[in-house]
Design a protein around this motif. Structure first.
Motif, PDB file in Angstrom:
ATOM      1  N   ARG A 137      13.046  20.306   1.317  1.00  0.00           N
ATOM      2  CA  ARG A 137      11.996  20.502   2.128  1.00  0.00           C
ATOM      3  C   ARG A 137      10.553  19.997   1.683  1.00  0.00           C
ATOM      4  O   ARG A 137       9.910  19.652   2.372  1.00  0.00           O
ATOM      5  N   SER A 138      10.534  19.819   0.312  1.00  0.00           N
ATOM      6  CA  SER A 138       9.359  19.177  -0.300  1.00  0.00           C
ATOM      7  C   SER A 138       9.264  18.017   0.335  1.00  0.00           C
ATOM      8  O   SER A 138       8.214  17.340   0.527  1.00  0.00           O
ATOM      9  N   TYR A 139      10.452  17.228   0.112  1.00  0.00           N
ATOM     10  CA  TYR A 139      10.494  15.548   0.492  1.00  0.00           C
ATOM     11  C   TYR A 139      10.159  15.566   1.974  1.00  0.00           C
ATOM     12  O   TYR A 139       9.383  14.752   2.275  1.00  0.00           O
ATOM     13  N   ALA A 140      10.584  16.388   2.837  1.00  0.00           N
ATOM     14  CA  ALA A 140      10.360  16.186   4.248  1.00  0.00           C
ATOM     15  C   ALA A 140       8.927  16.571   4.675  1.00  0.00           C
ATOM     16  O   ALA A 140       8.343  15.989   5.389  1.00  0.00           O
ATOM     17  N   THR A 141       8.518  17.644   3.820  1.00  0.00           N
ATOM     18  CA  THR A 141       6.805  17.814   4.018  1.00  0.00           C
ATOM     19  C   THR A 141       6.003  16.874   3.625  1.00  0.00           C
ATOM     20  O   THR A 141       5.118  16.359   4.434  1.00  0.00           O
ATOM     21  N   LEU A 142       6.513  16.058   2.496  1.00  0.00           N
ATOM     22  CA  LEU A 142       5.729  14.658   2.065  1.00  0.00           C
ATOM     23  C   LEU A 142       6.011  13.720   3.151  1.00  0.00           C
ATOM     24  O   LEU A 142       4.863  12.874   3.500  1.00  0.00           O
ATOM     25  N   VAL A 143       7.065  13.442   3.606  1.00  0.00           N
ATOM     26  CA  VAL A 143       7.445  12.585   4.352  1.00  0.00           C
ATOM     27  C   VAL A 143       6.588  12.658   5.573  1.00  0.00           C
ATOM     28  O   VAL A 143       5.760  11.833   6.272  1.00  0.00           O
ATOM     29  N   LEU A 144       6.515  13.832   6.352  1.00  0.00           N
ATOM     30  CA  LEU A 144       5.542  14.210   7.458  1.00  0.00           C
ATOM     31  C   LEU A 144       4.067  13.991   7.279  1.00  0.00           C
ATOM     32  O   LEU A 144       3.401  13.223   8.224  1.00  0.00           O
ATOM     33  N   ALA A 145       3.624  14.347   6.185  1.00  0.00           N
ATOM     34  CA  ALA A 145       2.262  14.106   5.863  1.00  0.00           C
ATOM     35  C   ALA A 145       2.079  12.622   5.635  1.00  0.00           C
ATOM     36  O   ALA A 145       0.878  12.099   6.074  1.00  0.00           O
ATOM     37  N   HIS A 146       2.872  11.883   5.208  1.00  0.00           N
ATOM     38  CA  HIS A 146       2.765  10.362   4.855  1.00  0.00           C
ATOM     39  C   HIS A 146       2.775   9.760   6.447  1.00  0.00           C
ATOM     40  O   HIS A 146       1.943   8.941   6.841  1.00  0.00           O
ATOM     41  N   GLU A 147       3.667  10.124   7.188  1.00  0.00           N
ATOM     42  CA  GLU A 147       3.806   9.364   8.451  1.00  0.00           C
ATOM     43  C   GLU A 147       2.408   9.742   9.154  1.00  0.00           C
ATOM     44  O   GLU A 147       1.933   8.994  10.063  1.00  0.00           O
ATOM     45  N   TYR A 148       1.994  10.918   9.298  1.00  0.00           N
ATOM     46  CA  TYR A 148       0.928  11.446   9.916  1.00  0.00           C
ATOM     47  C   TYR A 148      -0.564  10.796   9.393  1.00  0.00           C
ATOM     48  O   TYR A 148      -1.299  10.275  10.075  1.00  0.00           O
ATOM     49  N   GLY A 149      -0.712  10.283   8.145  1.00  0.00           N
ATOM     50  CA  GLY A 149      -1.479   9.288   7.510  1.00  0.00           C
ATOM     51  C   GLY A 149      -1.233   8.019   8.241  1.00  0.00           C
ATOM     52  O   GLY A 149      -2.646   7.442   8.661  1.00  0.00           O
ATOM     53  N   HIS A 150      -0.370   7.598   8.602  1.00  0.00           N
ATOM     54  CA  HIS A 150      -0.181   6.341   9.492  1.00  0.00           C
ATOM     55  C   HIS A 150      -0.714   6.523  10.853  1.00  0.00           C
ATOM     56  O   HIS A 150      -1.456   5.664  11.467  1.00  0.00           O
ATOM     57  N   HIS A 151      -0.565   7.719  11.309  1.00  0.00           N
ATOM     58  CA  HIS A 151      -1.011   8.066  12.628  1.00  0.00           C
ATOM     59  C   HIS A 151      -2.505   8.097  12.683  1.00  0.00           C
ATOM     60  O   HIS A 151      -3.260   7.618  13.516  1.00  0.00           O
ATOM     61  N   LEU A 152      -3.100   8.714  11.635  1.00  0.00           N
ATOM     62  CA  LEU A 152      -4.490   8.748  11.489  1.00  0.00           C
ATOM     63  C   LEU A 152      -5.005   7.152  11.505  1.00  0.00           C
ATOM     64  O   LEU A 152      -6.169   6.734  12.079  1.00  0.00           O
ATOM     65  N   GLN A 153      -4.320   6.347  10.605  1.00  0.00           N
ATOM     66  CA  GLN A 153      -4.839   4.858  10.583  1.00  0.00           C
ATOM     67  C   GLN A 153      -4.805   4.255  12.202  1.00  0.00           C
ATOM     68  O   GLN A 153      -5.765   3.523  12.399  1.00  0.00           O
ATOM     69  N   ASN A 154      -3.731   4.501  12.851  1.00  0.00           N
ATOM     70  CA  ASN A 154      -3.776   4.188  14.166  1.00  0.00           C
ATOM     71  C   ASN A 154      -4.621   4.666  15.032  1.00  0.00           C
ATOM     72  O   ASN A 154      -5.443   3.915  15.695  1.00  0.00           O
ATOM     73  N   GLN A 155      -5.322   5.941  14.847  1.00  0.00           N
ATOM     74  CA  GLN A 155      -6.135   6.411  15.751  1.00  0.00           C
ATOM     75  C   GLN A 155      -7.727   5.792  15.359  1.00  0.00           C
ATOM     76  O   GLN A 155      -8.442   6.019  16.306  1.00  0.00           O
ATOM     77  N   LEU A 156      -7.761   5.742  14.149  1.00  0.00           N
ATOM     78  CA  LEU A 156      -9.338   5.122  13.857  1.00  0.00           C
ATOM     79  C   LEU A 156      -9.170   3.945  13.818  1.00  0.00           C
ATOM     80  O   LEU A 156     -10.245   3.096  13.351  1.00  0.00           O
ATOM     81  N   GLY A 157      -8.214   2.915  14.044  1.00  0.00           N
ATOM     82  CA  GLY A 157      -8.418   1.659  14.311  1.00  0.00           C
ATOM     83  C   GLY A 157      -8.097   0.670  13.198  1.00  0.00           C
ATOM     84  O   GLY A 157      -7.950  -0.488  12.906  1.00  0.00           O
ATOM     85  N   ILE A 158      -7.604   1.408  11.818  1.00  0.00           N
ATOM     86  CA  ILE A 158      -7.106   0.812  10.765  1.00  0.00           C
ATOM     87  C   ILE A 158      -5.821  -0.069  10.730  1.00  0.00           C
ATOM     88  O   ILE A 158      -5.860  -1.002  10.706  1.00  0.00           O
ATOM     89  N   MET A 159      -4.863   0.706  11.570  1.00  0.00           N
ATOM     90  CA  MET A 159      -3.717  -0.036  11.718  1.00  0.00           C
ATOM     91  C   MET A 159      -3.757  -1.030  12.374  1.00  0.00           C
ATOM     92  O   MET A 159      -3.215  -2.172  11.948  1.00  0.00           O
TER      93      MET A 159
END
Length: 258
Positions: A137-159
Motif C-alpha cells: 500500500r505504501s509502495y502504491a501510494t508513492l507510485v501514484l504520487a510520483h506519476e502525478y508529479g509527471h502529470h504536473l510537469q505535463n500540465q505546467l509545460g515542463i515535460m
C-alpha cells in the motif's frame, strides 16, 4: 525472509514516463530554470492516508482524488491553470499499446500524449499486495504520487520542454536530463506525502524510508532515474517541509542529480 521487492527491481527503476515529442517548435527553456512554485508555498494535508483497497483501479482513483485536492488549488493559485484529471488504466497483459507507443515490463508509467493516462500493471501490484499488504500500500501510494508529479510537469509545460531538450542531447547528457525530470517528480511526490504524514499514520514514515533505500537506478542499466543517494536526498527534501518550491532539480548541480 527475502522481501519481494527485488522481483520488481528498484522502485524508480520500475516507474517510467513517456511523452510524444513535438515535431518542431522552439520551447522556452526558462520554464526549467524559473521556480515553478514560490518558496513560500507549503502543501496542505489531504487527510487521505493510504487507500486500503487491493483493487488498483479503485486505489488509483482514490489517490487521484487526494492528489487533485492538494495540487489543484496550488497550481491554480500560482500558475492560473486548472488541472485536468488523468485517467487510470490497469492493464493485465505483458505489453499494452498506448498513445506513447507499446510499453512493456513496467509497473507504472505516465503517458502525456493526447489524453493523459497513468498506467498500472495489474499483475505486478497483485503479486505485491498478496505478499506484503502493508508495504505494498505504501509502495502504491508513492507510485501514484510520483506519476502525478509527471502529470504536473505535463500540465505546467515542463515535460514538453525537458523531453524536447533531451531529444537534442545524447549519451550522459541525455540521461542527466531524464534524471532531473524524474527526481523533480519524486520530490513533488514526497512533498505531498510529507504534508499528509499524519493521515498516513506512524508506520508510513519507516516504510517510506525503507523504500527509499531501494530506490534508484540498477547497476548496469541506463542512468535515467538517479542514484539511491540522489533519490533519497530529493525525497527527504520534499517530505521534510512539504514545500514543492524546494524541488529545483533543473538548476541543481550535476552532483546532486547523479
Amino acid at each position: 525472509m527475502k522481501r519481494p521487492w527485488a522481483a520488481v527491481a528498484l522502485l524508480v527503476a520500475a516507474i517510467s514516463v513517456l511523452y510524444r515529442l513535438p515535431a518542431n517548435g522552439g520551447p522556452e527553456w526558462t520554464v526549467l530554470a524559473d521556480p515553478v512554485f514560490p518558496a513560500s508555498v507549503q502543501l496542505l494535508p489531504a487527510h487521505c492516508g493510504e487507500p486500503v483497497t487491493k483493487d488498483m483501479k479503485a486505489f488509483g482513483e482514490r489517490m487521484l482524488d487526494c492528489l487533485a485536492s492538494v495540487w489543484g488549488p496550488v497550481v491554480q493559485q500560482t500558475d492560473g491553470l486548472v488541472m485536468r484529471r488523468p485517467d487510470v488504466v490497469v492493464y493485465w497483459t505483458a505489453e499494452i499499446p498506448t498513445r506513447c507507443g507499446v510499453v512493456r515490463d513496467t509497473t507504472a508509467y505516465y503517458c502525456g500524449a493526447g489524453a493523459e493516462v497513468i498506467y498500472l500493471s495489474g499483475p505486478a501490484f497483485r503479486r505485491l499486495f498478496s505478499a506484503w499488504p502493508a508495504d505494498s500500500r505504501s509502495y502504491a501510494t508513492l507510485v501514484l504520487a510520483h506519476e502525478y508529479g509527471h502529470h504536473l510537469q505535463n500540465q505546467l509545460g515542463i515535460m514538453k520542454v525537458s523531453t524536447t531538450r533531451q531529444s537534442r542531447l545524447s549519451g550522459a547528457a541525455a540521461e542527466e536530463e531524464s534524471r532531473r525530470r524524474e527526481l523533480q517528480a519524486s520530490c513533488w511526490a514526497a512533498a505531498f506525502l510529507g504534508a499528509d504524514r499524519v493521515a498516513l499514520g506512524p508506520g508510513f514514515a519507516s516504510r517510506w524510508r525503507s523504500l527509499l533505500s531501494r530506490t534508484g537506478d540498477l547497476p548496469g542499466t541506463p542512468r535515467l532515474h538517479g542514484s539511491v543517494a540522489s533519490n533519497r536526498y530529493w525525497a527527504q527534501l520534499g517530505f521534510a517541509d512539504a514545500r514543492p518550491g524546494s524541488c529545483r532539480t533543473f538548476t541543481a548541480t550535476r552532483a546532486m542529480v547523479e
